[in-house]
Design an enzyme around this catalytic site. Structure first.
Site, PDB file in Angstrom:
ATOM      1  N   SER A 137      -8.483  -8.292  -5.351  1.00  0.00           N
ATOM      2  CA  SER A 137      -7.456  -8.850  -6.218  1.00  0.00           C
ATOM      3  C   SER A 137      -8.095  -9.357  -7.516  1.00  0.00           C
ATOM      4  O   SER A 137      -8.711  -8.585  -8.236  1.00  0.00           O
ATOM      5  CB  SER A 137      -6.690  -9.944  -5.464  1.00  0.00           C
ATOM      6  OG  SER A 137      -5.491 -10.270  -6.111  1.00  0.00           O
ATOM      7  N   ASP A 192       1.428  -1.473  -3.508  1.00  0.00           N
ATOM      8  CA  ASP A 192       0.730  -2.633  -4.074  1.00  0.00           C
ATOM      9  C   ASP A 192       0.914  -2.590  -5.587  1.00  0.00           C
ATOM     10  O   ASP A 192       0.254  -1.820  -6.291  1.00  0.00           O
ATOM     11  CB  ASP A 192      -0.750  -2.612  -3.704  1.00  0.00           C
ATOM     12  CG  ASP A 192      -1.473  -3.880  -4.143  1.00  0.00           C
ATOM     13  OD1 ASP A 192      -0.878  -4.671  -4.911  1.00  0.00           O
ATOM     14  OD2 ASP A 192      -2.628  -4.077  -3.720  1.00  0.00           O
ATOM     15  N   HIS A 205      -0.166  -5.755  -0.858  1.00  0.00           N
ATOM     16  CA  HIS A 205      -1.349  -6.354  -1.476  1.00  0.00           C
ATOM     17  C   HIS A 205      -2.126  -7.211  -0.484  1.00  0.00           C
ATOM     18  O   HIS A 205      -3.295  -7.540  -0.724  1.00  0.00           O
ATOM     19  CB  HIS A 205      -0.926  -7.208  -2.679  1.00  0.00           C
ATOM     20  CG  HIS A 205      -2.079  -7.739  -3.488  1.00  0.00           C
ATOM     21  ND1 HIS A 205      -2.960  -6.927  -4.161  1.00  0.00           N
ATOM     22  CD2 HIS A 205      -2.508  -9.016  -3.716  1.00  0.00           C
ATOM     23  CE1 HIS A 205      -3.870  -7.666  -4.785  1.00  0.00           C
ATOM     24  NE2 HIS A 205      -3.620  -8.938  -4.517  1.00  0.00           N
TER      25      HIS A 205
END
EC number: 3.1.1.74
Length: 231
Positions: A137, A192, A205
């Site tokens: 991320s 995602d 995600h």
């Protein structure tokens, strides 16, 4: 991209998730547990590992390895031995705060300097070690920015990098600038949204655990062995 989209969606995710992903599990992955490893910063140059893994956790994750890092570390240690690989999470100036996702490079300049410093320390302390890296991320954006900014002599020592839920995937065309594509593995789940240029957090995600336990460390192991041999 607006920061409110990220914070709003984090708050709204619980009500919008499919029933196959329990709310508690998803909250734990995004906000919960983590492990801290500082093998590089605490290690002695007289007993360097052959391999050094530097990893950046995702936003709000605890420790310096977050939720995915420990799984990768475990697989690497199985392959190279506990003394054969040093595991180093990115902490210090990297606070993994939500707001930094909206900055131009997907994280703060201070965080990039922090991770750069770890690569530089690895090169100085253990010049013969093979480097590998990863991030999830915001940590994926941080890893990419740090590798991009490295001095080429150090960057060339990085055998492989794995990125999960890469928030700069669209902008960087699925790769790390200034770094060979064949030494980069990007994991972006279908659905995602951060991988397609948004900061909206959807359930896909938060489900990279299987990749962190299998394909990601296997890629890194393969790349290390291509450099160092199979021993």
């Amino acid at each position: 991209m607006k920061f409110f989209a990220l914070t709003t969606l984090l708050a709204a995710t619980a009500s919008a998730l499919p029933t196959s992903h329990p709310v508690q599990e998803l909250e734990a992955r995004q906000l919960g547990g983590g492990t801290t490893r500082n093998d590089l910063t605490n290690g002695n140059s007289a007993s360097c590992a052959d391999v050094i893994f530097i990893y950046a956790r995702g936003s709000t994750e605890t420790g310096n390895l977050g939720t995915l890092g420990p799984s990768i570390a475990s697989k690497l240690e199985s392959a190279f031995g506990r003394d054969g690989v040093w595991i180093q999470g990115v902490g210090g100036a990297y606070r993994a705060t939500l707001g930094d996702n909206s900055l131009p490079r997907g994280t703060s300049s201070a965080a990039i300097r922090e991770m750069l410093g770890l690569f530089q320390q690895a090169n100085t302390k253990c010049p013969d070690a093979t480097l590998i890296a990863g991030g999830y991320s915001q940590g994926a954006a941080l890893g990419a920015a740090s590798v991009e900014d490295l001095d080429s002599a150090i960057r060339d020592k990085i055998a492989g990098t794995v990125l999960f839920g890469y928030t700069k995937n669209l902008q960087n065309h699925g790769r790390i600038p200034n770094f060979p594509a064949d030494r980069t593995k990007v994991f972006c789940n279908t659905g995602d949204l951060v991988c397609t240029g948004s900061l909206i957090i959807a359930a896909p995600h938060l489900t990279y655990g299987p990749d962190a336990r299998g394909p990601a460390p296997e890629f890194l192991i393969e790349k290390v062995r291509a450099v160092r041999g199979s021993a």
